[in-house]
Design a protein around this motif. Sequence first.
Motif, PDB file in Angstrom:
ATOM      1  N   GLU A   5     -30.502  65.389 138.463  1.00  0.00           N
ATOM      2  CA  GLU A   5     -29.358  66.012 139.143  1.00  0.00           C
ATOM      3  C   GLU A   5     -28.925  65.144 140.311  1.00  0.00           C
ATOM      4  O   GLU A   5     -29.752  64.599 141.044  1.00  0.00           O
TER       5      GLU A   5
ATOM      6  N   ASN B  62     -19.442  71.389 130.527  1.00  0.00           N
ATOM      7  CA  ASN B  62     -20.834  71.598 130.117  1.00  0.00           C
ATOM      8  C   ASN B  62     -20.979  71.208 128.651  1.00  0.00           C
ATOM      9  O   ASN B  62     -20.042  71.379 127.857  1.00  0.00           O
TER      10      ASN B  62
ATOM     11  N   VAL C 271     -23.538  66.455 139.173  1.00  0.00           N
ATOM     12  CA  VAL C 271     -23.753  65.930 137.829  1.00  0.00           C
ATOM     13  C   VAL C 271     -25.217  66.174 137.481  1.00  0.00           C
ATOM     14  O   VAL C 271     -26.111  65.825 138.254  1.00  0.00           O
ATOM     15  N   SER C 272     -25.477  66.797 136.323  1.00  0.00           N
ATOM     16  CA  SER C 272     -26.853  67.045 135.904  1.00  0.00           C
ATOM     17  C   SER C 272     -27.000  66.734 134.425  1.00  0.00           C
ATOM     18  O   SER C 272     -26.048  66.884 133.648  1.00  0.00           O
ATOM     19  N   ASN C 273     -28.200  66.291 134.051  1.00  0.00           N
ATOM     20  CA  ASN C 273     -28.514  65.992 132.658  1.00  0.00           C
ATOM     21  C   ASN C 273     -29.928  66.466 132.353  1.00  0.00           C
ATOM     22  O   ASN C 273     -30.788  66.523 133.249  1.00  0.00           O
TER      23      ASN C 273
ATOM     24  N   THR D  77     -19.456  68.311 144.544  1.00  0.00           N
ATOM     25  CA  THR D  77     -19.560  67.741 143.198  1.00  0.00           C
ATOM     26  C   THR D  77     -21.019  67.764 142.752  1.00  0.00           C
ATOM     27  O   THR D  77     -21.939  67.719 143.578  1.00  0.00           O
TER      28      THR D  77
ATOM     29  N   GLY E 259     -25.970  68.774 129.633  1.00  0.00           N
ATOM     30  CA  GLY E 259     -25.485  68.275 130.905  1.00  0.00           C
ATOM     31  C   GLY E 259     -24.380  69.146 131.469  1.00  0.00           C
ATOM     32  O   GLY E 259     -23.814  70.003 130.783  1.00  0.00           O
ATOM     33  N   GLU E 260     -24.078  68.912 132.745  1.00  0.00           N
ATOM     34  CA  GLU E 260     -23.043  69.678 133.441  1.00  0.00           C
ATOM     35  C   GLU E 260     -22.371  68.770 134.456  1.00  0.00           C
ATOM     36  O   GLU E 260     -23.033  67.966 135.133  1.00  0.00           O
ATOM     37  N   ARG E 261     -21.071  68.900 134.572  1.00  0.00           N
ATOM     38  CA  ARG E 261     -20.270  68.158 135.549  1.00  0.00           C
ATOM     39  C   ARG E 261     -19.401  69.175 136.282  1.00  0.00           C
ATOM     40  O   ARG E 261     -18.674  69.946 135.648  1.00  0.00           O
TER      41      ARG E 261
ATOM     42  N   ALA F 291     -15.152  72.307 135.575  1.00  0.00           N
ATOM     43  CA  ALA F 291     -16.487  71.981 135.078  1.00  0.00           C
ATOM     44  C   ALA F 291     -16.433  71.617 133.609  1.00  0.00           C
ATOM     45  O   ALA F 291     -15.549  72.060 132.859  1.00  0.00           O
TER      46      ALA F 291
END
Length: 723
Positions: free
Chosen positions: A284, A364, A305-307, A303, A337-339, A362
Amino acid sequence: MVLAVTMRVEVTRGQARRWAASALVLAALAGPAMAQPPQPAPVSDGQTVYPAAFFAPYNPVNASDMVARVPGFELKDGDERRGFASAGNLLINGERPSSKTAASELLKRIPASNVTRIELLSGANAGLDVRGQSQLVNVVVAQTAAKGDGTTWSLGLRHLQYSNRVGWLVQASRAVQLSPQAELGLDVQFPNLLGRGDSRDRLVTASGVQTGARRLLGKPQYIGAQGSATLRWRPTSMDTVNANIQFAPTWNHLDTIQSEVTGTGAPRSLLIGRSDFEANYTGELGADWERQLGGGLSAKLVTLVSNGSVDQNDVFNIQNFPATFVTRTQDRTTRNGERIARGRLKWTVNPAHTLEFGGEGAFNYRDTTFNITNQIGGGPVVKVPLAVSDARVEETRGEVFATDIWTVSPALTLEYGLSVEASRITQTGDQQKERSFRFVKPRATATWTMGPAGTLRASLIRDVAQLDFAEFSSTVDFVNAAATQGNPELVPEKAWKARLEWETRLAPRTALTIAAFADRVDDVRDLVEIAGADAFGNIGRGSRLGLEARAATPLAFIGLPNAELRFNGVWQRTQVTDPITGEKRSFSVPLERQGATSGSPTLNLGNKDWAYVLTFRQSMPSWQLSWGASVIDWADRNEYRRIEVISYERPLPKLDLFIETTAIRPVTARLFVNNLLAPPETRTREFYLGSRAGGITERLEIRKALGGPEGLRTMGFQVSGRF
């Protein structure tokens, strides 16, 4: 706003005995101690302020230890929601963390010596990002240069019942002063969990005739690492910047042995399996920037970003007596993931009104592949067909929102707002589907300060739950012979939620909160039948009614100085129409989605009928010693499937004990035993003839589980300190 709730509380004799036993255990354990209690916390402007000295008797190592001792408050990590639309009840220096990491985990990274005070705030505070919360804590952290002691560390050993192995935990956090305006927080952790479970099943007919027996041994090994860094920076007097990064790989595997015999004791089958979890990690990166624009205006940008990644490989070798040998493999890969980007403009129009406007976008995704093969007696490898085994789900979402916090009078504050969300979900793979959603979500909260010691809150919100993308693809539990089909037609669960809450603080360390809540739930998430198979789905409209109570009090009035008792409990009744039988029942509580209270004594209710945590703590300053006990209990639960009902029952509550000493300051040494009574859990699978609609029981599998996630006794020793 008026919330009218009519409920009938039903308490069985078994529940009454368990609750009474909880109180008696803590009462019997308590003993006298001598010393003066710590200084009370001051109260100002309707907010309770706890200076660092308030927590000194607990010798806290990090901010998590301090927040856990705030009277009448329970830290919430936040609901599972897309983006930052729903947040927990934690602020750090007046700001919400730009991270979806659990709040309790974030607090462990802040040395207690860097905390100057903790503020317990009303959710109607116009100067803060309250976002629908009725109560928050604001952890005020000073610069390291001013406080010193910027490093905390913790070393622990744990032995889990039946495992014959010792696991460990290593954690270290450091606050580094980069400049007078910038501070960097570093944290590393190396958790290790080595367990063993032993379960035994009786296989019987509806009339009680035993047709067989089964024994399952599981031996998990979970090894992980986690590194994180957090930056707090004030580049100018008008700007605040926060950033965080986290990476957590794990190396896990599970060994399984299951044997089954007939009613006469003859061998029926033997399974030997191993599950390896490779390429496992979560990562993250998040940041936020807030600028004061002048004239009561401020702007903030967040902001994230996660993976995540999981590769799972299962190999099961099965001997079906007398002669059949099968090798089964299951390979599953998951990438997700998520942005997120969120912007907010806050405008303090005048002392009576504070307006917020903003938007969030977002993206996802979750990509899953699942392959199963069978090989009989060394013959050819045959692929096993499985509906919705490969699926990629993507969601693109946008939301706009507006909120007004209106200070009607010094005693009355209204927070009301509206958000509008639009999203598109696309599924590819074995199923092709694209759908669009739009939701309008109003909310309103009224807070009335009745006096220095009392607050009344009422709220009404429209809530939209987060879809679990894992439920768009199928899952198979081969050892327990259970499969659930993915469903591309899933829709989010929605609810109108009303809540009335009264809080009183009779003294700085005495607090009581009582709340009543009523929810009307649409599209209840549960299990449905698709083409003769269990599948994730929605089953229509349901309801939830309940009561919640939180209390904290010193026990000096009964002759126990430096002792305190805390209680946190919820009782609720859920109701929905069963899609198979057409009858009213409670919401289903699947084990794999519900979880259970374990480890630290926190409340985990979900859809269970009730749960509570009762905690006693006593300090003996002259001996530099503290000890305590926690009783945690929750209701039995049922999972409703197409042809079976799975019931989980436990005879006794979970009892945790600890004793700690601060004789070697600044080190805290702690000895603990969790789940001392280690009651076995009984799982009953009742299979019906054809389906549950006929109401005719065909057979039962009755399992007594020793160990496992809820039945293990854990003994450990941990030392923590700072320098």
